[in-house]
Write a protein that holds these residues in place. Sequence first.
Motif, PDB file in Angstrom:
ATOM      1  N   TRP A 130       6.843   4.517  23.224  1.00  0.00           N
ATOM      2  CA  TRP A 130       6.434   5.605  22.338  1.00  0.00           C
ATOM      3  C   TRP A 130       5.826   6.715  23.181  1.00  0.00           C
ATOM      4  O   TRP A 130       5.413   6.507  24.324  1.00  0.00           O
ATOM      5  CB  TRP A 130       5.478   5.129  21.245  1.00  0.00           C
ATOM      6  N   GLY A 131       5.818   7.904  22.610  1.00  0.00           N
ATOM      7  CA  GLY A 131       5.290   9.029  23.368  1.00  0.00           C
ATOM      8  C   GLY A 131       5.127  10.265  22.522  1.00  0.00           C
ATOM      9  O   GLY A 131       5.153  10.205  21.287  1.00  0.00           O
ATOM     10  N   THR A 132       4.965  11.395  23.184  1.00  0.00           N
ATOM     11  CA  THR A 132       4.780  12.670  22.508  1.00  0.00           C
ATOM     12  C   THR A 132       5.788  13.676  23.056  1.00  0.00           C
ATOM     13  O   THR A 132       6.313  13.519  24.156  1.00  0.00           O
ATOM     14  CB  THR A 132       3.357  13.215  22.713  1.00  0.00           C
ATOM     15  N   SER A 288       7.169   0.484  31.720  1.00  0.00           N
ATOM     16  CA  SER A 288       6.350   1.695  31.629  1.00  0.00           C
ATOM     17  C   SER A 288       6.130   2.338  32.995  1.00  0.00           C
ATOM     18  O   SER A 288       6.126   3.561  33.118  1.00  0.00           O
ATOM     19  CB  SER A 288       4.999   1.372  30.986  1.00  0.00           C
ATOM     20  N   ASN A 289       5.925   1.525  34.009  1.00  0.00           N
ATOM     21  CA  ASN A 289       5.742   2.077  35.355  1.00  0.00           C
ATOM     22  C   ASN A 289       6.983   2.830  35.825  1.00  0.00           C
ATOM     23  O   ASN A 289       6.884   3.773  36.612  1.00  0.00           O
ATOM     24  CB  ASN A 289       5.410   0.960  36.345  1.00  0.00           C
ATOM     25  N   PHE A 290       8.150   2.411  35.324  1.00  0.00           N
ATOM     26  CA  PHE A 290       9.400   3.075  35.698  1.00  0.00           C
ATOM     27  C   PHE A 290       9.598   4.373  34.923  1.00  0.00           C
ATOM     28  O   PHE A 290       9.872   5.423  35.509  1.00  0.00           O
ATOM     29  CB  PHE A 290      10.580   2.129  35.455  1.00  0.00           C
ATOM     30  N   THR A 291       9.465   4.332  33.599  1.00  0.00           N
ATOM     31  CA  THR A 291       9.763   5.512  32.780  1.00  0.00           C
ATOM     32  C   THR A 291       8.586   6.457  32.632  1.00  0.00           C
ATOM     33  O   THR A 291       8.766   7.612  32.284  1.00  0.00           O
ATOM     34  CB  THR A 291      10.195   5.100  31.362  1.00  0.00           C
ATOM     35  N   TYR A 293       6.330   6.079  30.312  1.00  0.00           N
ATOM     36  CA  TYR A 293       6.025   6.136  28.886  1.00  0.00           C
ATOM     37  C   TYR A 293       5.159   4.954  28.481  1.00  0.00           C
ATOM     38  O   TYR A 293       5.183   3.892  29.110  1.00  0.00           O
ATOM     39  CB  TYR A 293       7.307   6.132  28.045  1.00  0.00           C
ATOM     40  N   ALA A 294       4.431   5.138  27.393  1.00  0.00           N
ATOM     41  CA  ALA A 294       3.569   4.075  26.879  1.00  0.00           C
ATOM     42  C   ALA A 294       4.398   2.953  26.269  1.00  0.00           C
ATOM     43  O   ALA A 294       5.494   3.172  25.756  1.00  0.00           O
ATOM     44  CB  ALA A 294       2.623   4.645  25.821  1.00  0.00           C
ATOM     45  N   ASN A 295       3.840   1.743  26.309  1.00  0.00           N
ATOM     46  CA  ASN A 295       4.469   0.624  25.626  1.00  0.00           C
ATOM     47  C   ASN A 295       3.557   0.118  24.506  1.00  0.00           C
ATOM     48  O   ASN A 295       2.459   0.639  24.316  1.00  0.00           O
ATOM     49  CB  ASN A 295       4.807  -0.498  26.617  1.00  0.00           C
TER      50      ASN A 295
END
Length: 349
Positions: A130-132, A288-291, A293-295
């Motif tokens: 998820w993200g913004t 998450s470390n790759f993309t 983005y939050a998990n």
Amino acid sequence: MMASLRCVFAAIAVIVPGGILSQAVAGDLRVLAWEGYLAPLVVERFEAETGHRVTVDTFLSVSEQKRRLAERPGTYDIAMPPDYEVPGMAARGELEAIEAERLPGYANILDGWRSPPYDRRNAYSVPFHWGTTSLVVDTAVYAGTERSIRLLFDPPPELKDRTGFLVGAEETLRLALLWLGLPQCTSDRAQLQRAIDLVRPMIHKERVYSIADSVDVLSSGRIGIGIAWNGDALRARERRPSLRYIYPEEGLIIWSDALVVPTGAPNRDVALQFIDFMLRPGIAALQSNFTRYANTIRGSDALLDPALMEAPEVVIPSDVAIRFFRSCDSGQLSVYAELWDPLLRDLGR
């Protein structure tokens, strides 16, 4: 924002960008994923643990994913639709029921993401990332501290003719509607045309980008301000430190993507095994470390990159009010695309 911020709420994988997959092989896992979204190390770990070969086919937009699933039924075992697509896909019989509550890793999903309004009891999906969606400004071009969508849609001289836009209709038109004081989610064609008319003079084909090239464009120096997903904004800043992610006073977009099993998946059991694998804290952290983005997985925090836990693109300031699960529905967004896509064609995109 990582899981800790819950208070606000045996082969290398084959990557086939837009390619046509060969006929399904029993035991293989075929994934339809956003371009650059699925961490290669996660894929390697799954293959090593299970012995199942993973093939990843990629897409650049929601409409492309929908088309791929419709044109190739019975091909994919895993897909990654945005949350707002899940109810319609389930209602049309396009998804296998996965009964996520029965998966061993289900308890790892943070409370706010279990039984979300778009999929009660996670009958058809589990949350992935998820993200913004907001704005990135290059402080080497514009040194001001204003936090407003005005910087994009009524830019000061420094930013004029240096505006960048995502290729998707949802991101640009929702922010344009927000600036115009209109509902972010609407089927009113007159309102949407006002948004199109606002954007048309500012858009240029060299400053329109997709998930495949957004980081490159944002960090290239070609634009002074542009729309970005927060994870891509962070990756761009890691290349170009003068970039700043803005939390506009008018608001921003909250989104999430899901893991689902398309109807007719040739290897449903392997797909469920993969979904449960993705619910592990260690695997969620790798992803998450790759993309960037939050998990949504409890216990992943301790394994995250410390820089990620402190990144302004990820840690939403306490004075920013956010509301989860306020997505536009797929019917509304179909109208957005209907009006937006001709503009892109005129640009040669």
